[in-house]
Motif scaffolding. Structure first.
Motif, short mmCIF file in Angstrom:
data_model
loop_
_atom_site.label_atom_id
_atom_site.label_comp_id
_atom_site.label_asym_id
_atom_site.label_seq_id
_atom_site.Cartn_x
_atom_site.Cartn_y
_atom_site.Cartn_z
N LYS A 1 46.56 45.94 45.69
CA LYS A 1 48.02 45.40 46.39
C LYS A 1 49.04 45.87 47.29
O LYS A 1 49.07 46.51 48.22
N ASN A 2 49.53 46.35 46.12
CA ASN A 2 51.32 46.90 46.47
C ASN A 2 51.16 48.53 46.05
O ASN A 2 52.28 48.55 46.60
N GLY A 3 50.43 48.75 45.59
CA GLY A 3 50.67 50.05 45.67
C GLY A 3 51.39 50.88 44.35
O GLY A 3 51.78 50.00 43.68
N ILE A 4 52.17 51.86 44.98
CA ILE A 4 52.93 52.44 44.16
C ILE A 4 54.07 51.64 44.15
O ILE A 4 55.36 51.77 43.49
N TYR A 5 54.30 50.29 44.57
CA TYR A 5 55.15 49.63 44.93
C TYR A 5 54.89 48.18 43.46
O TYR A 5 56.49 47.24 44.16
N SER A 6 53.74 48.29 43.20
CA SER A 6 52.99 47.52 42.62
C SER A 6 54.58 46.90 41.26
O SER A 6 55.64 48.48 40.79
N LYS A 7 54.25 45.82 40.66
CA LYS A 7 55.46 46.20 39.38
C LYS A 7 54.86 46.18 38.03
O LYS A 7 55.70 46.48 37.30
N VAL A 8 53.58 46.61 38.56
CA VAL A 8 52.99 47.22 37.60
C VAL A 8 52.89 48.88 36.85
O VAL A 8 52.70 49.83 36.95
N SER A 9 53.27 49.64 37.91
CA SER A 9 53.02 50.96 38.76
C SER A 9 54.11 51.04 38.13
O SER A 9 55.26 51.55 38.15
N GLY A 10 53.08 52.68 36.84
CA GLY A 10 54.28 53.96 36.59
C GLY A 10 54.40 53.40 35.30
O GLY A 10 55.44 53.84 34.01
N LYS A 11 54.53 51.77 34.87
CA LYS A 11 54.55 51.55 34.02
C LYS A 11 53.15 50.98 32.51
O LYS A 11 52.25 51.09 33.08
N LYS A 12 53.97 51.07 31.96
CA LYS A 12 53.35 50.51 30.63
C LYS A 12 53.51 49.24 29.84
O LYS A 12 54.15 48.81 29.76
N PHE A 13 52.43 48.02 28.70
CA PHE A 13 52.51 46.88 28.71
C PHE A 13 52.06 46.54 28.07
O PHE A 13 51.19 47.19 27.13
N ASN A 14 52.28 46.18 26.59
CA ASN A 14 52.21 45.14 25.56
C ASN A 14 50.56 43.99 26.03
O ASN A 14 51.49 43.22 26.53
N VAL A 15 49.65 43.82 25.61
CA VAL A 15 49.19 43.51 25.69
C VAL A 15 48.68 42.19 24.45
O VAL A 15 47.35 43.62 23.78
N LEU B 1 47.77 49.56 29.89
CA LEU B 1 48.10 48.69 29.05
C LEU B 1 47.89 48.68 27.27
O LEU B 1 46.70 49.36 27.13
N ARG B 2 49.10 48.40 26.38
CA ARG B 2 49.00 48.85 25.02
C ARG B 2 48.41 47.27 24.64
O ARG B 2 49.06 46.73 23.98
N LEU B 3 47.26 47.57 23.96
CA LEU B 3 46.01 46.67 23.91
C LEU B 3 46.95 46.61 22.21
O LEU B 3 46.51 47.60 21.23
N PHE B 4 46.94 45.32 21.23
CA PHE B 4 46.89 45.65 20.26
C PHE B 4 45.73 44.60 19.42
O PHE B 4 44.79 45.54 19.72
N ASN B 5 45.32 44.20 17.92
CA ASN B 5 44.12 43.96 17.66
C ASN B 5 43.75 42.80 18.40
O ASN B 5 43.33 41.60 18.69
N VAL B 6 42.50 43.78 19.20
CA VAL B 6 41.50 42.28 19.98
C VAL B 6 40.42 42.51 19.48
O VAL B 6 39.76 42.85 18.45
N PHE B 7 40.11 40.95 20.04
CA PHE B 7 38.81 40.14 19.09
C PHE B 7 38.03 39.94 20.00
O PHE B 7 38.39 39.23 20.61
N GLY B 8 37.01 39.45 19.51
CA GLY B 8 36.43 37.96 20.00
C GLY B 8 34.12 38.48 20.16
O GLY B 8 33.86 39.95 19.74
N LEU B 9 33.48 38.06 20.48
CA LEU B 9 32.03 38.62 20.04
C LEU B 9 31.51 39.31 21.73
O LEU B 9 32.15 40.11 22.35
N GLY B 10 30.57 39.97 20.65
CA GLY B 10 30.36 41.64 21.01
C GLY B 10 30.76 42.78 20.62
O GLY B 10 30.53 43.55 21.18
#
Ligand code: UD2
Length: 308
Positions: free
Chosen positions: A228-242, A164-173
């Motif tokens: 749940k879906n293992g290597i068949y998950s739609k997120v497996s092997g991938k990178k995503f912007n958050v 997961l490619r995190l952008f500028n994360v903010f919040g308490l703590g």
């Protein structure tokens, strides 16, 4: 240990604390590995095990991996300036330790390996908003080591993995009183203490600020899908912007803060920080299509919370 345990490296840090308590609230067991260099003690919980140690240490990784079903790697030197000043530490923690962890986790047959990557991989954007197909061109040690770690993870084909490619994360703590914290934490602290704000540059630089709760929901959504879906998950092997999909300039941020405080906000302008990019914003369409994730926190409300 029970078969639903999750290893959270860096679990005592800013994002790690939020993620750990959310996992515990979902009845998951959590094993935290943290060297407490910047992390804070975690509240005791019957389903929580804390291993104080460095993820660069093979015996620490081994002790943790024998206890868990899945792995989320948040441990990192998160400060860009620190990575510039200490290249060997950046390489050891942000790249080599992560690479070893991913390899060993895969060999031990875990159900999911997730990793906190970063929007710093994109470097200076050619066009906005950024999406995952855009070229990678990191500037500096932080981005380079994070890129190598992401590559190492995504080269593993036999296990369900996701970055997961995190952008500028903010919040308490987020760490207080630290020059290495995010700009929203620094500004809110200074406003409360009636101190002037330093703006590096003209304040027209923009960022895509994403609340830590949304980051947590992205990690948990991907974790559950991989399990749940293992290597068949739609997120497996991938990178995503958050990211939030919206961008705000620092002057916009100051404007918003000023509507929530009676303290006078005084700005001091200094030259831009070395290596600072001007604008950053991302698209979260891919993660939305894969698991239906959308950011759900209200920026103004969460900004106000920082001042309380
Ligand atoms: C953030 C992350 C970094 C990396 C990067 C990805 C933080 C702390 N850093 O770096 O880890 O993921 O995004 O691109 O979250 N600024 C001021 N005054 C201050 C502090 C900051 O003007 O007192 C400016 C700073 O020069 C920059 C902007 O605010 O233009 C944001 O700075 P930041 O340190 O919060 O985050 P960034 O984008 O450099």
């Amino acid at each position: 240990m029970s078969s639903n345990a999750v290893l959270v490296t860096g679990g005592a840090g800013f994002i790690g604390q939020h993620l750990t308590s959310k996992l515990l609230s979902k009845e998951r067991r959590v094993v935290v590995v943290d060297d407490f260099s910047t992390g804070k003690p975690l509240k005791e919980h019957p389903k929580l095990t804390v291993i104080e140690g460095d993820i660069s240490d093979e015996s620490v990784r081994k002790e943790a991996l024998t206890q868990v079903k899945s792995v989320i790697n948040l441990a990192a030197i998160a400060s860009v300036p620190l990575c510039e000043n200490m290249p060997e530490v950046s390489r050891r923690v942000n790249y080599l330790a992560a690479q070893s962890l991913f390899q060993e986790a895969s060999e031990s047959g875990v159900s999911a390996i997730l990793h906190a990557s970063t929007s710093a991989l994109y470097g200076v954007p050619k066009q906005l908003p950024l999406n995952e197909k855009d070229p990678i061109n990191p500037i500096g040690n932080y981005g380079l080591d994070k890129q190598k770690a992401e590559d190492a993870l995504l080269s593993i084909k036999q296990s369900p993995v996701c970055a997961l490619r995190l952008f500028n994360v903010f919040g308490l703590g987020q760490q207080r009183g630290s020059p290495y914290s995010g700009v929203l934490t620094i500004f809110s602290e200074r406003i409360v203490q009636n101190e002037e704000l330093t703006i590096f540059g003209d304040g027209h630089q923009s960022r895509d600020f994403i609340h830590v709760n949304d980051v947590v929901s992205a990690f948990i959504g991907c974790l559950e899908d991989l399990e749940k879906n293992g290597i068949y998950s739609k997120v497996s092997g991938k990178k995503f912007n958050v990211c939030s999909g919206e961008s705000m300039t620092l002057l916009d941020v100051v404007d918003s803060f000023s509507s929530y405080t009676e303290n006078e906000i005084v700005l001091k302008f200094k030259p831009p920080r070395e290596g600072d990019i001007l604008h950053s914003s991302g698209s979260f369409d891919s993660l939305n299509k894969a698991i239906g994730w959308t950011p759900s926190t209200d920026f103004s409300e969460r900004l106000q919370e920082l001042l309380l």
